[in-house]
Design an enzyme around this catalytic site. Structure first.
Site, short mmCIF file in Angstrom:
data_model
loop_
_atom_site.label_atom_id
_atom_site.label_comp_id
_atom_site.label_asym_id
_atom_site.label_seq_id
_atom_site.Cartn_x
_atom_site.Cartn_y
_atom_site.Cartn_z
N HIS A 46 0.86 -1.19 0.00
CA HIS A 46 0.00 0.00 0.00
C HIS A 46 0.89 1.24 0.00
O HIS A 46 2.02 1.19 0.50
CB HIS A 46 -0.91 0.01 1.24
CG HIS A 46 -1.98 -1.02 1.21
ND1 HIS A 46 -2.98 -1.10 2.16
CD2 HIS A 46 -2.23 -2.03 0.33
CE1 HIS A 46 -3.79 -2.10 1.87
NE2 HIS A 46 -3.36 -2.68 0.77
N GLU A 48 1.07 3.85 1.80
CA GLU A 48 1.60 4.28 3.09
C GLU A 48 2.77 3.40 3.53
O GLU A 48 3.79 3.92 4.02
CB GLU A 48 0.51 4.22 4.17
CG GLU A 48 -0.73 5.06 3.85
CD GLU A 48 -1.84 4.26 3.19
OE1 GLU A 48 -1.54 3.48 2.25
OE2 GLU A 48 -3.00 4.42 3.58
N CYS A 76 -5.83 1.83 5.93
CA CYS A 76 -6.47 0.58 6.35
C CYS A 76 -5.84 0.15 7.68
O CYS A 76 -4.92 0.79 8.19
CB CYS A 76 -6.27 -0.49 5.29
SG CYS A 76 -4.58 -1.11 5.20
N CYS A 79 -1.98 -0.47 7.43
CA CYS A 79 -1.18 0.76 7.34
C CYS A 79 -1.24 1.54 8.66
O CYS A 79 -0.23 2.10 9.09
CB CYS A 79 -1.67 1.62 6.18
SG CYS A 79 -1.33 0.87 4.58
ZN ZN Z 1 -3.31 0.17 3.71
#
Ligand code: ZN
Length: 142
Positions: A46, A48, A76, A79
């Site tokens: 992801h 991040e 999420c 993260c």
């Molecule tokens: Zn994430």
């Protein structure tokens, strides 16, 4: 946030869901990340997490105290957890993620009462732009 949106657009150009992030230290961008789960065959890639890895390498420390993470979408649970491990000081995100957001929308991983590390959170900056980018991406894929 403009820089994070630029990363999101670059992800989209590579066929990925358009999500981008940057990390600031002393008002300077030290890391950039874009969603790259498809390119890397990596469910953890992801924006991040990608940015956190770059920032930790840049600083030479897995703790990123004093850093601000800027993301185009609410993080999420994965993260959010990674940000807590990194001791990020401040999180700025554009759009809420009503399906998976872990900064209050679905879960509240960040600033959970049982955790020691508390993080300043601001959201909503350029949210419409970020939401439009995601909406147009998914409309084109249908
Ligand atoms: Zn994430």
């Amino acid at each position: 946030m403009r820089e994070a949106l630029g990363e999101a657009r670059a992800a989209e150009a590579a066929g990925e869901v358009p999500i981008g992030a940057v990390i600031l230290f002393n008002n300077r961008i030290i890391a950039r990340g874009q969603n790259r789960v498809l390119r890397d065959n990596d469910p953890t890639a992801h924006a991040e997490v990608v940015a956190l890895r770059v920032a930790a390498r840049a600083i030479g420390n897995y703790r990123l105290a004093g850093c601000t993470l800027v993301s185009t979408l609410e993080p999420c649970a994965m993260c959010a957890g990674a940000m807590i491990h990194a001791r990020i000081d401040r999180l700025l995100f554009a759009a809420d993620d009503l399906k998976a957001g872990a900064a209050g929308s679905v879960l509240d991983v960040l600033n959970h009462a049982a955790l020691n590390h508390q993080m300043a959170i601001e959201h909503g900056l350029l949210a419409e732009e970020s939401t439009a980018l995601l909406r147009e991406f998914f409309q084109r894929r249908r």
